[in-house]
Scaffold this motif. Structure first.
Motif, PDB file in Angstrom:
ATOM      1  N   TYR A 151       0.807  -1.114  -0.173  1.00 35.82           N
ATOM      2  CA  TYR A 151      -0.127  -0.163   0.025  1.00 35.82           C
ATOM      3  C   TYR A 151       1.014   1.410  -0.076  1.00 35.82           C
ATOM      4  N   GLY A 152       2.150   1.002  -0.268  1.00 35.73           N
ATOM      5  CA  GLY A 152       3.055   2.071  -0.097  1.00 35.73           C
ATOM      6  C   GLY A 152       4.432   1.706  -0.385  1.00 35.73           C
ATOM      7  N   VAL A 153       5.563   2.528  -0.799  1.00 27.42           N
ATOM      8  CA  VAL A 153       6.720   2.130  -0.646  1.00 27.42           C
ATOM      9  C   VAL A 153       7.126   1.794   0.642  1.00 27.42           C
ATOM     10  N   LYS A 154       7.769   0.723   0.727  1.00 22.45           N
ATOM     11  CA  LYS A 154       8.261  -0.006   1.877  1.00 22.45           C
ATOM     12  C   LYS A 154       6.770  -0.414   2.842  1.00 22.45           C
ATOM     13  N   ASP A 155       5.786  -0.629   2.499  1.00 20.03           N
ATOM     14  CA  ASP A 155       4.734  -0.804   3.216  1.00 20.03           C
ATOM     15  C   ASP A 155       3.934  -2.059   2.710  1.00 20.03           C
ATOM     16  N   THR A 156       4.153  -3.266   3.091  1.00 17.70           N
ATOM     17  CA  THR A 156       3.470  -4.593   2.410  1.00 17.70           C
ATOM     18  C   THR A 156       2.782  -5.025   3.762  1.00 17.70           C
ATOM     19  N   ASP A 157       2.001  -6.134   3.150  1.00 17.91           N
ATOM     20  CA  ASP A 157       1.186  -6.934   4.061  1.00 17.91           C
ATOM     21  C   ASP A 157       1.038  -8.209   3.490  1.00 17.91           C
ATOM     22  N   LYS A 158       0.752  -9.248   4.242  1.00 15.68           N
ATOM     23  CA  LYS A 158       0.734 -10.797   3.581  1.00 15.68           C
ATOM     24  C   LYS A 158      -0.645 -10.919   3.063  1.00 15.68           C
ATOM     25  N   GLY A 159      -0.905 -11.806   2.168  1.00 10.07           N
ATOM     26  CA  GLY A 159      -2.371 -12.086   1.721  1.00 10.07           C
ATOM     27  C   GLY A 159      -2.521 -13.589   2.275  1.00 10.07           C
ATOM     28  N   GLU A 160      -3.569 -14.236   1.471  1.00  8.73           N
ATOM     29  CA  GLU A 160      -4.088 -15.449   1.752  1.00  8.73           C
ATOM     30  C   GLU A 160      -3.009 -16.547   1.724  1.00  8.73           C
ATOM     31  N   VAL A 161      -1.936 -16.781   0.795  1.00  6.01           N
ATOM     32  CA  VAL A 161      -1.073 -17.678   0.659  1.00  6.01           C
ATOM     33  C   VAL A 161       0.147 -17.286   0.550  1.00  6.01           C
TER      34      VAL A 161
END
Lengths: 116, 114
Positions: A50-60
């Motif tokens: 959702y932005g530079v250096k901003d990440t999150d996990k998904g389903e797999v």
């Protein structure tokens, strides 16, 4: 494909080797996503940003990591490839709306990965 | 855990006929329901989408019907053409600010015979 390129488009690798897939966008969109597509499962979200250096996990997300150091690039790394990660990988992008939400997701052409 | 179930897996229709693909969902917080069309070797492309404040949306030959109480939505392709032969995916997401994490159905391979 809405200004989205994926590289490589095809890759064959061996079990246990690290693999990095690249998604590059020219749209300056805020949100980027990595999906995998397998028969009978549709598309499943691996990770998103959702932005530079901003990440999150998904389903797999197990067995995958991502990085986004620039708005235009989103990298997906298979830390130690396994045969179960043989799949077609799609990157997608979307923009934020005035109210702070997301608009339609646009998909890249995909990367076909075969892990032997 | 499949939160969006799609049927049928494959569908064969004659040119000029009506193609109908159905999806059912479990999460009542879903509030955005797009359909994607995918041709071989290409990424999915948005075809049409609906929000639950309306029961139907039509764009050309493509119509989404939405039944909130039954938690079901469907895609109707009128006057189906051979060029419509593709894989179709329904999807759903929750909340405009939730990260637009789309949950996809399993896909339907549509073949329209000339």
């Amino acid at each position: 494909d809405a200004g989205i390129t994926q590289s490589p488009r095809h890759k064959v690798t061996e079990t246990g080797t690290p693999v990095t897939l690249r998604c590059h966008q020219t749209e300056n969109h805020r949100y980027m996503y990595w999906y995998r597509q397998d028969p009978g499962h549709g598309l499943r979200l691996i990770h998103y940003s959702y932005g530079v250096k901003d990440t999150d996990k998904g389903e797999v997300s197990d067995g995958y990591s991502v990085s986004r150091s620039k708005t235009e690039d989103f990298l997906l790394t298979l830390e130690s490839a396994t045969s179960s990660q043989t799949s077609v990988y799609f990157c997608a992008i979307s923009e934020s709306t005035a109210s702070g939400g997301q608009e339609t997701q646009y998909f890249g052409p995909g990367t076909r990965l075969l892990v032997l | 855990q499949q939160q969006v179930k799609q049927s049928p897996q494959s569908l064969i229709v004659q040119k000029g006929g009506i193609s109908i693909i159905n999806c059912a969902y479990e999460n009542t917080a879903f509030d955005y329901f797009p359909w994607y069309q995918q041709f071989p070797g290409k990424g999915p492309a948005l075809l049409i989408a609906i929000r639950p404040d309306v029961s139907e949306k039509k764009e050309g030959r493509f119509t989404i019907s939405f039944n909130k109480s039954a938690k079901q939505f469907s895609l109707h392709i009128m006057d189906s053409q051979p060029g419509d032969s593709a894989t179709y995916f329904c999807a759903a997401s929750e909340g405009e600010t939730s990260g637009s994490r789309l949950t996809f159905g399993e896909g339907t391979q549509l073949t329209v015979n000339p």
